[in-house]
Design a protein around this motif. Structure first.
Motif, short mmCIF file in Angstrom:
data_model
loop_
_atom_site.label_atom_id
_atom_site.label_comp_id
_atom_site.label_asym_id
_atom_site.label_seq_id
_atom_site.Cartn_x
_atom_site.Cartn_y
_atom_site.Cartn_z
N ALA A 26 0.83 -1.21 0.00
CA ALA A 26 0.00 0.00 0.00
C ALA A 26 0.86 1.26 0.00
O ALA A 26 0.56 2.22 -0.71
N HIS A 27 1.91 1.28 0.78
CA HIS A 27 2.77 2.46 0.81
C HIS A 27 3.43 2.71 -0.54
O HIS A 27 3.56 3.85 -0.99
N ARG A 28 3.83 1.65 -1.20
CA ARG A 28 4.49 1.83 -2.50
C ARG A 28 3.51 2.25 -3.58
O ARG A 28 3.84 3.05 -4.46
N ILE A 29 2.30 1.72 -3.52
CA ILE A 29 1.27 2.18 -4.48
C ILE A 29 0.93 3.64 -4.23
O ILE A 29 0.76 4.43 -5.16
N MET A 40 -10.60 -2.74 5.57
CA MET A 40 -10.11 -3.64 6.61
C MET A 40 -11.01 -4.86 6.78
O MET A 40 -12.23 -4.78 6.60
N THR A 41 -10.41 -5.97 7.13
CA THR A 41 -11.17 -7.19 7.45
C THR A 41 -11.61 -7.13 8.91
O THR A 41 -11.60 -8.13 9.62
N THR A 42 -11.99 -5.96 9.36
CA THR A 42 -12.46 -5.73 10.72
C THR A 42 -13.60 -4.71 10.64
O THR A 42 -13.84 -4.12 9.59
N ILE A 43 -14.29 -4.50 11.77
CA ILE A 43 -15.38 -3.52 11.79
C ILE A 43 -14.91 -2.22 12.43
O ILE A 43 -15.72 -1.40 12.87
N ASN A 44 -13.60 -2.03 12.50
CA ASN A 44 -13.05 -0.80 13.09
C ASN A 44 -13.58 0.43 12.36
O ASN A 44 -13.94 0.38 11.18
N LEU A 45 -13.59 1.53 13.08
CA LEU A 45 -13.91 2.80 12.45
C LEU A 45 -12.80 3.17 11.47
O LEU A 45 -11.63 2.84 11.67
N GLY A 46 -13.17 3.87 10.43
CA GLY A 46 -12.18 4.28 9.45
C GLY A 46 -11.18 5.27 10.02
O GLY A 46 -11.53 6.12 10.84
N ILE A 47 -9.93 5.14 9.60
CA ILE A 47 -8.89 6.07 10.03
C ILE A 47 -7.93 6.29 8.86
O ILE A 47 -7.95 5.55 7.87
N GLU A 48 -7.11 7.32 8.99
CA GLU A 48 -5.99 7.49 8.07
C GLU A 48 -4.72 7.17 8.84
O GLU A 48 -4.46 7.75 9.90
N TRP A 49 -3.97 6.21 8.35
CA TRP A 49 -2.77 5.75 9.05
C TRP A 49 -1.58 5.90 8.13
O TRP A 49 -1.53 5.30 7.05
N GLU A 50 -0.64 6.75 8.53
CA GLU A 50 0.55 7.04 7.72
C GLU A 50 0.18 7.40 6.29
O GLU A 50 0.80 6.95 5.32
N GLY A 51 -0.87 8.21 6.16
CA GLY A 51 -1.28 8.71 4.85
C GLY A 51 -2.14 7.76 4.04
O GLY A 51 -2.56 8.10 2.93
N ILE A 52 -2.43 6.56 4.59
CA ILE A 52 -3.25 5.58 3.87
C ILE A 52 -4.64 5.54 4.51
O ILE A 52 -4.77 5.29 5.71
N LEU A 53 -5.68 5.79 3.71
CA LEU A 53 -7.04 5.73 4.21
C LEU A 53 -7.43 4.29 4.48
O LEU A 53 -7.33 3.42 3.60
N HIS A 54 -7.89 4.01 5.72
CA HIS A 54 -8.37 2.69 6.11
C HIS A 54 -9.87 2.78 6.35
O HIS A 54 -10.33 3.59 7.16
N LEU A 55 -10.63 1.93 5.67
CA LEU A 55 -12.08 1.99 5.72
C LEU A 55 -12.64 0.76 6.43
O LEU A 55 -12.10 -0.35 6.29
N PRO A 56 -13.74 0.92 7.17
CA PRO A 56 -14.33 -0.22 7.87
C PRO A 56 -14.94 -1.22 6.90
O PRO A 56 -15.49 -0.84 5.85
N GLY A 57 -14.86 -2.48 7.25
CA GLY A 57 -15.38 -3.52 6.37
C GLY A 57 -16.84 -3.83 6.55
O GLY A 57 -17.40 -4.59 5.76
#
Length: 418
Positions: A26-29, A40-57
């Motif tokens: 992901a970082h290289r892309i 994410m393969t989780t129900i976590n709330l979405g966050i931006e981590w080190e510039g990468i958007l993480h979305l809840p599944g």
């Protein structure tokens, strides 16, 4: 053209095998010309981590609902899924196509032959990706057209460092290590044969130690490693459990652990890849591993252990039964070289050179970047065909976009996520 990529797997910050691969790719892309977000393969709330958007599944198992919804909302061009495909709907590829995207499953093949429940899903993939040469061979054997993109390792982190055997109270002892999860009742990772092999070896060489990088109890439905070890009279050294299940062991610390091993033991029954094999060799440590599925192609320095038979699994295919006695012989050979002071001289440079072929930068430049360029070109060609009124061409690896019945999908310009 900038591709909008979705990556469906463990989040970048998870200290797991899938999490490490998500982070590396992901970082290289993200620093290339393409956009990427992680579902994410989780129900976590979405966050931006080190510039990468993480979305809840979402709440559905394996985040199927989230993958499809975020594909639609972000107007994704391509969806990567990095985990087993058999839990997904059989027509997962068609569902993703209906959302206007291509499906590129990075599918572990840890059985021989490829299970039918896996094949039934991969035939609907636009770009089935093989993470190992074994998977590539199996996919081709059943008529698929796979793209080979292996897993990667950060070899600037996983490199030979000063060993510290004092952490295992083993200053003058032969150190054997195992790095694997311990959470499957069917013991795919081969804990029982590995501990049996070390136990037999230990009877002759009590000046040896075994470190198991895992949860050693049955807490995760795995094996009670201490109980097995007690049958042979040795102790299993393990990591700090609170750190392991908390933030994980830092990669720099893992490099020191690998460098402290005299040999890595991995009597797995079946692997989709086997990242610890490359991490260990990147640190100059030879490996002893079952000669089966992906592992057969991942030994640059060490020993391949033959199998004595196979085990039928609920996937209606086979895992291996590694030859415990052959593993004991390999441990004996490694010990003999260690005792003579020749083990490092024989394997260290060779192991490191082999592992560098799997450096993340190398893997990205040789395999992932050309693949993304190919997808970009094929999408452009399909759109050109549609604008000219022609039937969409068969550009993709498995099937043309016309097979999914989709039209030209709108795509708004967005700020690139970094």
């Amino acid at each position: 053209m900038t591709l909008t990529c979705l990556w469906h797997s463990a989040p970048c910050y998870y200290p797991t095998g899938y999490g490490v691969q998500t982070r590396g790719f992901a970082h290289r892309i993200a620093v290339s010309e393409h956009d990427i977000a992680v579902v994410m393969t989780t129900i976590n709330l979405g966050i931006e981590w080190e510039g990468i958007l993480h979305l809840p599944g979402g709440k559905e198992p394996f985040s199927i609902e989230g993958v499809l919804e975020w594909t639609r909302r972000l107007k994704a061009d391509i969806v990567f899924t990095l985990f087993d495909v058999w839990p997904l709907p059989e027509n997962m590829g068609e569902l993703i196509n209906r959302m206007g995207a291509k499906w590129a499953p990075i599918a572990p093949i840890d059985h021989d032959p490829i299970p039918q429940d896996v094949l039934k899903r991969l035939i609907h993939a636009d770009y089935p990706i093989a993470m190992s040469r074994f998977a590539e061979r199996e996919m081709k054997r059943v008529g698929l057209e796979p793209i080979y993109i292996p897993h990667g390792v950060e070899t600037n982190v996983f490199k030979p460092v000063q060993p510290d055997k004092s952490m295992f109270a083993a200053e003058d002892m032969f150190m054997v290590g195992i790095v694997a999860t311990n959470l499957e009742p069917m013991d795919r990772k081969g804990w029982k044969p590995a501990l049996d092999a070390f136990g037999k070896f230990y009877q002759k060489h009590p000046n040896s130690r075994l470190y198991a990088h895992c949860e050693p109890s049955r807490a995760d439905s795995g094996y009670d490693l201490a109980a097995i070890a007690s049958e042979y009279g040795f102790k299993v050294y393990t990591p700090d459990m609170w750190q392991l299940v908390g933030n994980g062991i830092p990669s720099t610390r893992m490099a020191q652990i690998y460098s402290t091993f005299d040999v890595l033991l991995m009597l797995t029954r079946g692997e989709g890849f086997g990242v610890p094999l490359i991490e260990a060799q990147a640190c100059g440590t030879p490996v002893i591993v079952t000669d089966f599925t992906a592992c057969s192609d991942l030994v640059g320095a060490g020993w391949k252990i033959p199998i004595t038979g196979k085990r039928w699994t609920p996937m209606s295919s086979w895992w291996a039964e590694p030859d415990v006695d052959a593993a004991v012989e390999a441990l004996e050979e490694a010990y003999d070289l260690w005792e003579k002071g020749e083990l490092e001289k024989k394997f260290k440079i060779k192991a490191r050179a082999f592992a560098k072929a799997y450096d993340f930068d190398v893997v990205y430049q040789m395999y992932m970047a050309p693949f993304l360029e190919r997808v970009d070109g094929e999408i452009k060609a399909e759109k050109s065909d549609e604008r000219s009124g022609q039937a969409p061409s068969e550009h993709s690896g498995q099937r043309g976009v016309g097979d999914s019945g989709q039209g030209d999908k709108p795509k708004k310009k967005r700020k690139r996520r970094r």
